[in-house]
Design an enzyme around this catalytic site. Structure first.
Site, PDB file in Angstrom:
ATOM      1  N   ARG A  18       0.837  -1.195   0.000  1.00  0.00           N
ATOM      2  CA  ARG A  18       0.000   0.000   0.000  1.00  0.00           C
ATOM      3  C   ARG A  18       0.873   1.246   0.000  1.00  0.00           C
ATOM      4  O   ARG A  18       1.930   1.293   0.648  1.00  0.00           O
ATOM      5  CB  ARG A  18      -0.905   0.041   1.244  1.00  0.00           C
ATOM      6  CG  ARG A  18      -2.171  -0.797   1.129  1.00  0.00           C
ATOM      7  CD  ARG A  18      -3.121  -0.224   0.075  1.00  0.00           C
ATOM      8  NE  ARG A  18      -4.337  -1.012  -0.072  1.00  0.00           N
ATOM      9  CZ  ARG A  18      -4.483  -2.038  -0.896  1.00  0.00           C
ATOM     10  NH1 ARG A  18      -3.471  -2.433  -1.645  1.00  0.00           N
ATOM     11  NH2 ARG A  18      -5.637  -2.667  -0.991  1.00  0.00           N
ATOM     12  N   GLU A  43      -3.059   7.803  -5.908  1.00  0.00           N
ATOM     13  CA  GLU A  43      -3.163   7.110  -7.191  1.00  0.00           C
ATOM     14  C   GLU A  43      -4.342   7.676  -7.982  1.00  0.00           C
ATOM     15  O   GLU A  43      -5.407   7.918  -7.405  1.00  0.00           O
ATOM     16  CB  GLU A  43      -3.372   5.606  -6.960  1.00  0.00           C
ATOM     17  CG  GLU A  43      -2.210   4.948  -6.226  1.00  0.00           C
ATOM     18  CD  GLU A  43      -2.443   3.465  -5.917  1.00  0.00           C
ATOM     19  OE1 GLU A  43      -3.523   2.942  -6.294  1.00  0.00           O
ATOM     20  OE2 GLU A  43      -1.584   2.847  -5.287  1.00  0.00           O
ATOM     21  N   HIS A  56      -0.514  -0.200  -9.921  1.00  0.00           N
ATOM     22  CA  HIS A  56      -1.210  -1.062  -8.949  1.00  0.00           C
ATOM     23  C   HIS A  56      -1.636  -2.374  -9.613  1.00  0.00           C
ATOM     24  O   HIS A  56      -2.802  -2.786  -9.552  1.00  0.00           O
ATOM     25  CB  HIS A  56      -2.426  -0.328  -8.382  1.00  0.00           C
ATOM     26  CG  HIS A  56      -2.820  -0.804  -7.017  1.00  0.00           C
ATOM     27  ND1 HIS A  56      -3.231   0.032  -6.019  1.00  0.00           N
ATOM     28  CD2 HIS A  56      -2.879  -2.047  -6.475  1.00  0.00           C
ATOM     29  CE1 HIS A  56      -3.520  -0.659  -4.934  1.00  0.00           C
ATOM     30  NE2 HIS A  56      -3.317  -1.937  -5.191  1.00  0.00           N
TER      31      HIS A  56
END
Length: 317
Positions: A235, A264, A283
């Site tokens: 994360r 993000e 991601h």
């Protein structure tokens, strides 16, 4: 009964839900349309989200009919678990469904750092033939430090072991005879500082919590080897990004592979996007066809189990 899917879900999971007799509405962009989302959720018996949908008290209050929330992945920082528990709504993550994919991402990052084939390819296509510059190094005998020793770390360790790497791990919640230590040969260390100072590669495998927020920062970057890389597939926010930029610029470490960021998507003028030795990906560490099929099918079947009055083996509340 009706199910709403608010983010990307592989088609076989949606087909499975429909085969089981549910009416499924699917909008992979719905997580970004908050007002519309809040107007829709009261109609549904189950909600399936990924990591962008903010499942907070406002969302849960609107979800008046919801009997279960499925999470297409394992991270839970976008879901208020206490609020879900208060409302007696079980939350089901896709336990271990993407662990192999993330482990392979870590291996790909280390192989890219040691043998940057894409850079060599680009250089050759420019007319060069610089064999000395692209002389890499072996992963064999290098040390991989794993922060967090859950299932992803376990699978990463097994793969790294096959490359002849030495593997150390830091996790205050893992006992000496837990399988990741007893069966993979990971050597536990007592402190994060010890792991950082001994590792050639540091790979992060912990959730984002108050305890892990900025756990790698300007205070401990100087402990690392100047040729070391840090890999974050967990994360954003576990590594202090500006401190990372400064550590690389001052040559305290060699670089980083970041699949996750504190914000993000990355902003174009972000300093982290300007550093060539920070390799970024959107991601996707756990995003392979195989893992997403497993994730979608697992969540479909576990949501079905709860809607039919059973209990999910993956439920966290």
């Amino acid at each position: 009964m009706k199910i709403l899917v608010t983010e990307l879900m592989w088609e076989d999971g949606i087909e499975e839900l429909r085969r089981l007799g549910y009416s499924v509405d699917y909008d992979m962009e719905l997580s970004r349309k908050r007002e519309e989302l809040l107007n829709l959720v009261p109609k549904y018996d189950a909600l399936i989200v990924r990591n962008e949908t903010r499942v907070d008290p406002e969302f849960l209050d609107a979800a008046k009919k919801a009997k279960v929330i499925g999470r297409l992945g394992v991270g839970l920082d976008n879901i208020n678990l206490e609020a879900a528990k208060e409302r007696n709504i079980p939350v089901i993550p896709a336990k271990n469904a993407n662990a192999t994919s993330v482990a392979e991402y870590v291996m790909a990052a280390m192989l890219d750092a040691s043998r940057p084939l894409s850079d060599a390819d680009a250089d050759v296509r420019r007319g060069n033939w610089d064999r000395r510059f692209f002389t890499g190094y072996e992963l064999n005998k290098r040390t991989l430090g794993l922060i967090g020793l859950g299932e992803i770390a376990n699978r990463t360790a097994r793969r790294a072991k096959a490359f002849g790497m030495d593997i150390i791990g830091y996790d205050p919640f893992v006992a000496p005879f837990d399988h990741v230590l007893a069966e993979t040969g990971v050597r536990p260390v007592d402190t994060l500082d010890e792991l950082l100072s001994d590792s050639d590669f540091v790979s992060v495998h912990v959730p984002l919590t108050k305890a892990t927020k900025y756990m790698i920062n300007k205070d401990n970057f100087p402990l690392m080897k100047p040729h070391a890389y840090v890999i974050n597939s967990a994360r954003g926010g576990i590594i202090h990004e500006q401190d990372l930029v400064e550590a690389i610029q001052s040559k305290k470490i060699a670089g980083a592979y970041l699949d996750v960021l504190e914000k993000e998507p990355v902003e174009k003028d972000s300093s982290i996007a300007q550093i060539e030795s920070i390799r970024l990906s959107p991601h996707i560490a756990g995003l392979t066809d195989e893992s997403q099929s497993r994730t979608a099918m697992l969540i479909a079947q576990e949501v079905d189990r709860v809607l039919k009055g059973g209990e999910s083996i993956c439920a966290v509340v």
